[in-house]
Design a protein around this motif. Structure first.
Motif, PDB file in Angstrom:
ATOM      1  N   PHE A  13       0.833  -1.207   0.000  1.00  0.00           N
ATOM      2  CA  PHE A  13       0.000   0.000   0.000  1.00  0.00           C
ATOM      3  C   PHE A  13       0.871   1.262   0.000  1.00  0.00           C
ATOM      4  O   PHE A  13       0.629   2.208  -0.762  1.00  0.00           O
ATOM      5  CB  PHE A  13      -0.913  -0.018   1.220  1.00  0.00           C
ATOM      6  CG  PHE A  13      -1.733   1.225   1.395  1.00  0.00           C
ATOM      7  CD1 PHE A  13      -2.803   1.494   0.558  1.00  0.00           C
ATOM      8  CD2 PHE A  13      -1.431   2.134   2.401  1.00  0.00           C
ATOM      9  CE1 PHE A  13      -3.555   2.640   0.717  1.00  0.00           C
ATOM     10  CE2 PHE A  13      -2.182   3.283   2.569  1.00  0.00           C
ATOM     11  CZ  PHE A  13      -3.249   3.537   1.725  1.00  0.00           C
ATOM     12  N   VAL A  14       1.874   1.285   0.846  1.00  0.00           N
ATOM     13  CA  VAL A  14       2.769   2.437   0.912  1.00  0.00           C
ATOM     14  C   VAL A  14       3.544   2.597  -0.398  1.00  0.00           C
ATOM     15  O   VAL A  14       3.701   3.715  -0.924  1.00  0.00           O
ATOM     16  CB  VAL A  14       3.743   2.300   2.104  1.00  0.00           C
ATOM     17  CG1 VAL A  14       4.815   3.378   2.056  1.00  0.00           C
ATOM     18  CG2 VAL A  14       2.975   2.363   3.420  1.00  0.00           C
ATOM     19  N   ALA A  15       4.007   1.459  -0.940  1.00  0.00           N
ATOM     20  CA  ALA A  15       4.827   1.521  -2.154  1.00  0.00           C
ATOM     21  C   ALA A  15       4.013   1.970  -3.373  1.00  0.00           C
ATOM     22  O   ALA A  15       4.451   2.858  -4.126  1.00  0.00           O
ATOM     23  CB  ALA A  15       5.458   0.156  -2.420  1.00  0.00           C
ATOM     24  N   MET A  19       0.658   5.125  -1.867  1.00  0.00           N
ATOM     25  CA  MET A  19       1.125   6.348  -1.232  1.00  0.00           C
ATOM     26  C   MET A  19       2.301   6.983  -1.988  1.00  0.00           C
ATOM     27  O   MET A  19       2.261   8.155  -2.355  1.00  0.00           O
ATOM     28  CB  MET A  19       1.523   6.057   0.215  1.00  0.00           C
ATOM     29  CG  MET A  19       0.361   5.655   1.114  1.00  0.00           C
ATOM     30  SD  MET A  19      -0.827   6.997   1.466  1.00  0.00           S
ATOM     31  CE  MET A  19      -2.145   6.645   0.289  1.00  0.00           C
ATOM     32  N   ASN A  20       3.341   6.212  -2.227  1.00  0.00           N
ATOM     33  CA  ASN A  20       4.538   6.765  -2.876  1.00  0.00           C
ATOM     34  C   ASN A  20       4.365   6.938  -4.381  1.00  0.00           C
ATOM     35  O   ASN A  20       4.690   7.993  -4.940  1.00  0.00           O
ATOM     36  CB  ASN A  20       5.747   5.882  -2.593  1.00  0.00           C
ATOM     37  CG  ASN A  20       6.170   5.926  -1.131  1.00  0.00           C
ATOM     38  OD1 ASN A  20       5.792   6.834  -0.403  1.00  0.00           O
ATOM     39  ND2 ASN A  20       6.954   4.949  -0.694  1.00  0.00           N
ATOM     40  N   ALA A  21       3.851   5.866  -5.049  1.00  0.00           N
ATOM     41  CA  ALA A  21       3.697   5.937  -6.507  1.00  0.00           C
ATOM     42  C   ALA A  21       2.419   6.643  -6.926  1.00  0.00           C
ATOM     43  O   ALA A  21       2.265   7.007  -8.088  1.00  0.00           O
ATOM     44  CB  ALA A  21       3.732   4.527  -7.098  1.00  0.00           C
ATOM     45  N   GLY A  22       1.464   6.818  -5.999  1.00  0.00           N
ATOM     46  CA  GLY A  22       0.233   7.536  -6.310  1.00  0.00           C
ATOM     47  C   GLY A  22      -0.766   6.743  -7.128  1.00  0.00           C
ATOM     48  O   GLY A  22      -1.657   7.334  -7.757  1.00  0.00           O
ATOM     49  N   SER A  47      -7.210  -2.069  -5.077  1.00  0.00           N
ATOM     50  CA  SER A  47      -7.397  -3.432  -5.568  1.00  0.00           C
ATOM     51  C   SER A  47      -6.103  -3.996  -6.141  1.00  0.00           C
ATOM     52  O   SER A  47      -5.821  -5.193  -6.012  1.00  0.00           O
ATOM     53  CB  SER A  47      -8.501  -3.472  -6.631  1.00  0.00           C
ATOM     54  OG  SER A  47      -8.209  -2.572  -7.689  1.00  0.00           O
ATOM     55  N   TYR A  48      -5.304  -3.134  -6.763  1.00  0.00           N
ATOM     56  CA  TYR A  48      -4.022  -3.587  -7.310  1.00  0.00           C
ATOM     57  C   TYR A  48      -3.078  -4.000  -6.191  1.00  0.00           C
ATOM     58  O   TYR A  48      -2.325  -4.973  -6.314  1.00  0.00           O
ATOM     59  CB  TYR A  48      -3.393  -2.466  -8.148  1.00  0.00           C
ATOM     60  CG  TYR A  48      -2.105  -2.849  -8.825  1.00  0.00           C
ATOM     61  CD1 TYR A  48      -2.117  -3.642  -9.967  1.00  0.00           C
ATOM     62  CD2 TYR A  48      -0.880  -2.433  -8.321  1.00  0.00           C
ATOM     63  CE1 TYR A  48      -0.930  -4.018 -10.592  1.00  0.00           C
ATOM     64  CE2 TYR A  48       0.303  -2.792  -8.932  1.00  0.00           C
ATOM     65  CZ  TYR A  48       0.278  -3.581 -10.065  1.00  0.00           C
ATOM     66  OH  TYR A  48       1.451  -3.954 -10.677  1.00  0.00           O
ATOM     67  N   MET A 106      -8.054   6.330   2.835  1.00  0.00           N
ATOM     68  CA  MET A 106      -6.776   7.051   2.893  1.00  0.00           C
ATOM     69  C   MET A 106      -6.369   7.512   1.501  1.00  0.00           C
ATOM     70  O   MET A 106      -5.810   8.607   1.334  1.00  0.00           O
ATOM     71  CB  MET A 106      -5.711   6.155   3.514  1.00  0.00           C
ATOM     72  CG  MET A 106      -5.993   5.788   4.963  1.00  0.00           C
ATOM     73  SD  MET A 106      -4.834   4.562   5.625  1.00  0.00           S
ATOM     74  CE  MET A 106      -3.295   5.468   5.564  1.00  0.00           C
ATOM     75  N   ILE A 107      -6.620   6.667   0.496  1.00  0.00           N
ATOM     76  CA  ILE A 107      -6.324   7.061  -0.889  1.00  0.00           C
ATOM     77  C   ILE A 107      -7.195   8.246  -1.292  1.00  0.00           C
ATOM     78  O   ILE A 107      -6.737   9.201  -1.925  1.00  0.00           O
ATOM     79  CB  ILE A 107      -6.542   5.871  -1.841  1.00  0.00           C
ATOM     80  CG1 ILE A 107      -5.576   4.739  -1.505  1.00  0.00           C
ATOM     81  CG2 ILE A 107      -6.363   6.305  -3.296  1.00  0.00           C
ATOM     82  CD1 ILE A 107      -5.819   3.470  -2.307  1.00  0.00           C
TER      83      ILE A 107
END
Length: 288
Positions: free
Chosen positions: A33-35, A38-41, A46-47, A115-116
């Motif tokens: 999730f972070v990778a 959050m970081n890549a946007g 689902s991915y 959060m997204i």
């Protein structure tokens, strides 16, 4: 059934198996999730979930291996077999306890799409449907693992057997690509299925006449169809076995945002079948 459910659910957290499963799944998914989100946007949670499927290969066998094998090894299964509760309720209680453990991280996952959304574009409908299908797929794997556990008194064998089956299902599309599509191979596949069915009938009934009759009659019918219309067997392996690519239902959501209702019905049908098979497996021990 409620008493069995509470006892099993309590045992999962007292033995730390449930806590380890939940923590590992959340941490693994959180890293993705972070990778990605959050970081890549990337806007689709689902991915991220699609990368967590591999956790089920180890986590589900760990969760299911003790469900019946431990009872059988400790001989406490005799209490279940002689209890005034039906076997269906016993199995359902144990299975619902596993489902509850699987549901806990999925409930927590429902926070991630929010959060997204707080960061920009989000697709809540797709994300929440994917969480639901992800949960259902875990329930399917749990039903398979519970059935394997009911066949042996060894937790190690139950773990390895469930892990092996889930690994095969995970690699299913790659395996299908290597299968032949000739009519003869389709006939051989049908004959093998008949043999497996006959063996299962013999194990459950102990009647060699019935099981042998089913195999002989089925084999004769299959050969006649092959002689009259051999093209009916062409690509039979890939057409039939392709329906067992269980991860494809989840992948359709993560990659194409398509909800396959027939796939969800397949999930529910497989759960019902393996719960029924577990009941029959234990029922056989009651009378043997």
């Amino acid at each position: 059934m409620l008493a069995i459910y509470k006892r099993e659910l309590r045992s999962y957290f007292q033995s730390m198996v449930g806590c380890v499963f939940i923590a590992f799944l959340i941490v693994f998914t959180g890293i993705y999730f972070v990778a990605y989100n959050m970081n890549a946007g990337y806007p689709y949670f689902s991915y991220t979930l699609s990368g967590s499927l591999i956790v089920f290969l180890v986590g589900i066998p760990l969760l299911t291996m003790r469900s019946f094998s431990e009872e059988r090894r400790n001989r406490t299964d005799q209490l279940l077999l002689t209890a005034p509760v039906s076997l269906g309720k016993v199995v359902s209680g144990k299975y619902l306890a596993m489902v509850t453990v699987i549901a806990v991280p999925n409930v927590i996952f429902c926070v991630f799409p929010l959060m997204i959304m707080s960061q920009g574009t989000s697709y809540l409908t797709v994300d929440y449907i994917s969480i639901g299908v992800f949960f259902l797929l875990g329930c399917v794997f749990a039903a398979i693992g519970m059935f394997i556990s009911s066949l042996t008194e060894s937790q190690i064998i139950a773990f390895i057997g469930t892990f092996g089956i889930l690994l095969i299902l995970y690699m299913w599309n790659g395996i299908l690509s290597m299968l032949p599509g000739t009519a003869l191979s389709g006939l051989i596949f049908v004959l093998i299925l008949l043999t497996v069915a006959a063996f299962y009938i013999w194990r459950m009934t102990g009647n060699a006449v019935i099981s042998g009759g089913v195999e002989v009659i089925g084999a004769v019918a299959a050969v006649i169809v092959y002689a009259v219309r051999s093209e009916a067997y062409e690509n039979l392996l890939t057409n039939l076995l392709g329906r067992l690519a269980l991860a494809d239902v989840f992948a359709d959501i993560t990659t194409n945002s398509i909800v396959d209702l027939t796939g969800i019905a397949l999930y529910l049908s497989i759960i019902a079948v393996f719960v029924f098979l577990t009941v029959q497996s234990i029922q056989k021990r009651r009378w043997s």
